[in-house]
Design a protein around this motif. Structure first.
Motif, PDB file in Angstrom:
ATOM      1  N   ILE A 134     103.156  32.546 -14.021  1.00 43.95           N
ATOM      2  CA  ILE A 134     103.288  33.668 -13.379  1.00 43.95           C
ATOM      3  C   ILE A 134     103.888  34.766 -14.445  1.00 43.95           C
ATOM      4  CG2 ILE A 134     103.146  32.908 -10.931  1.00 43.95           C
ATOM      5  CD1 ILE A 134     106.459  33.229 -10.988  1.00 43.95           C
ATOM      6  N   GLN A 179     101.137  28.648  -7.013  1.00 44.30           N
ATOM      7  CA  GLN A 179     102.281  29.500  -6.781  1.00 44.30           C
ATOM      8  C   GLN A 179     101.964  30.589  -5.788  1.00 44.30           C
ATOM      9  OE1 GLN A 179     105.638  29.299  -7.994  1.00 44.30           O
ATOM     10  NE2 GLN A 179     105.305  27.860  -9.566  1.00 44.30           N
ATOM     11  N   SER A 180     103.034  30.668  -4.883  1.00 47.65           N
ATOM     12  CA  SER A 180     102.747  31.683  -3.792  1.00 47.65           C
ATOM     13  C   SER A 180     104.349  32.333  -3.603  1.00 47.65           C
ATOM     14  CB  SER A 180     102.425  31.184  -2.402  1.00 47.65           C
ATOM     15  OG  SER A 180     102.509  32.034  -1.434  1.00 47.65           O
ATOM     16  N   GLN A 181     103.904  33.696  -3.932  1.00 46.73           N
ATOM     17  CA  GLN A 181     105.112  34.463  -4.074  1.00 46.73           C
ATOM     18  C   GLN A 181     105.044  35.839  -3.340  1.00 46.73           C
ATOM     19  OE1 GLN A 181     105.754  35.089  -8.353  1.00 46.73           O
ATOM     20  NE2 GLN A 181     107.550  33.422  -7.999  1.00 46.73           N
ATOM     21  N   LEU A 182     106.163  36.524  -3.056  1.00 51.40           N
ATOM     22  CA  LEU A 182     106.373  37.752  -2.455  1.00 51.40           C
ATOM     23  C   LEU A 182     106.129  38.708  -3.607  1.00 51.40           C
ATOM     24  CD1 LEU A 182     109.249  37.884  -0.035  1.00 51.40           C
ATOM     25  CD2 LEU A 182     106.886  38.384   0.753  1.00 51.40           C
ATOM     26  N   ARG A 232     102.110  39.815  -0.955  1.00 50.78           N
ATOM     27  CA  ARG A 232     102.245  38.334  -1.711  1.00 50.78           C
ATOM     28  C   ARG A 232     100.857  38.022  -2.792  1.00 50.78           C
ATOM     29  NH1 ARG A 232     105.742  35.354   1.406  1.00 50.78           N
ATOM     30  NH2 ARG A 232     105.243  33.715   0.037  1.00 50.78           N
ATOM     31  N   THR A 233     101.428  37.271  -3.666  1.00 51.71           N
ATOM     32  CA  THR A 233     100.146  36.788  -4.459  1.00 51.71           C
ATOM     33  C   THR A 233     100.289  35.193  -4.557  1.00 51.71           C
ATOM     34  OG1 THR A 233     101.960  36.331  -6.418  1.00 51.71           O
ATOM     35  CG2 THR A 233     101.322  38.665  -6.148  1.00 51.71           C
ATOM     36  N   HIS A 271     100.973  29.128   1.881  1.00 54.31           N
ATOM     37  CA  HIS A 271     102.333  29.023   1.389  1.00 54.31           C
ATOM     38  C   HIS A 271     103.071  27.982   2.171  1.00 54.31           C
ATOM     39  CE1 HIS A 271     106.135  31.038   0.085  1.00 54.31           C
ATOM     40  NE2 HIS A 271     106.479  30.829   1.447  1.00 54.31           N
ATOM     41  N   TYR A 323     105.212  24.541   0.511  1.00 49.32           N
ATOM     42  CA  TYR A 323     106.539  24.063   0.318  1.00 49.32           C
ATOM     43  C   TYR A 323     106.965  23.094   1.564  1.00 49.32           C
ATOM     44  CZ  TYR A 323     106.777  28.147  -2.824  1.00 49.32           C
ATOM     45  OH  TYR A 323     106.610  28.782  -3.853  1.00 49.32           O
TER      46      TYR A 323
END
Length: 303
Positions: free
Chosen positions: A11, A25-28, A94-95, A143, A147
């Motif tokens: 990322i 990957q999942s992110q804010l 989010r991405t 997401h 996790y």
């Protein structure tokens, strides 16, 4: 002086990531003021596919040109695409980032969807069948699975991704039908743009592009005038200038090296073409951009 365009294995900012087949990957989206002036500077990921789910706030997206985004929206970015974002401090979203190998595995039975996703798309017009909330909820499910340590985790992730991509695919087709219903102009114009992307400057005449589209050069010019207010030749030239702009501002290649990268017959021809289109020689254009960049940084106060 700016250096070559940033390339990240993982990322944004991650140069050390080891990309595995199942990289995900999942992110804010959290704007980073000090490092990036509320955004992400132009960069690329050679082997990563990304989805940006922008729920609210102001944002702009830069690929071939700068586009103001209307939230909520979804931005689809294929691997090896130079792109950047500017975000307002209030932006929310989010991405999702996944390896091309994982994308290929998920969509191996539907190559048509895979081909459709191999182009930058900005989705902001939704309908009753597919809403932004639908897409965002699927991202949230993915997401949660990432996790979790639940049985069948990878199967669930792949299933949610398939449903997400099907919804995106349907929305793209819905938008295309809506745009093309009055006439075929936008369809032809998109195909013309795709052909330009794959062609070296001056490799083809406008008549060649028209022949591939099975229309006349006059018809192609009328379409370009209707869609963009420019002739077909002006659109081809503008595309070449945009590519030259990216090389001049985001790499340290010499003017001669850029000329050959763009497949001009010689640097002199490239310089004459660039000056005619912009009013400046490539070297002067680059120097002016660096001066503007330096003065802008000098004038900014640290928060």
């Amino acid at each position: 002086m700016r250096t070559d365009i940033a390339r990240y294995n993982g990322i944004y900012g991650d140069t050390r990531a080891q990309i595995s087949h199942d990289y995900l990957q999942s992110q804010l989206i959290v704007p980073r003021q000090r490092l990036t002036d509320w955004g992400l500077k132009p960069h690329l990921h050679e082997n990563l596919f990304q989805l940006f789910f922008l729920e609210s706030g102001r944002a702009a997206f830069e690929a071939t040109e700068l586009v103001e985004l209307r939230t909520p929206c979804l931005v689809i970015i294929p691997a090896n695409t130079v792109h950047g974002f500017t975000f307002s401090p209030q932006v929310k979203g989010r991405t999702l980032t996944l390896s091309e190998a994982l994308l290929d595995t998920i969509l191996q039975a539907t190559p048509g969807v895979l081909v459709e996703l191999n182009t930058v798309h900005i989705l902001s017009d939704f309908n009753a069948e597919v809403s932004f909330t639908d897409l965002s909820e699927l991202e949230q499910r993915i997401h949660e699975e990432i996790y979790s340590e639940l049985p069948g985790k990878q199967l669930a992730i792949n299933g949610y991704f398939k449903l997400l991509f099907v919804k995106i695919f349907r929305q793209l087709h819905h938008n295309r039908r809506k745009e093309d219903s009055p006439n075929r102009a936008l369809h032809y114009f998109r195909e013309f743009q795709k052909a330009i992307e794959k062609t070296a400057p001056f490799e083809k005449k406008i008549s060649d592009f028209a022949q591939e589209l099975k229309i006349t050069p006059v018809h192609l010019n009328r379409i370009c005038q209707a869609v963009k207010g420019k002739t077909a030749q002006q659109i081809v030239q503008a595309h070449t200038i945009r590519k030259a702009h990216n090389y001049l501002l985001y790499t340290s290649l010499s003017v001669a090296e850029i000329a050959y990268e763009l497949q001009f017959v010689d640097p002199g021809y490239f310089t004459r073409f660039f000056r005619k289109q912009t009013g400046m020689a490539p070297g002067a254009y680059r120097a002016k951009a660096y001066r503007s960049d330096a003065s802008g940084k000098a004038g900014k106060a640290e928060p």
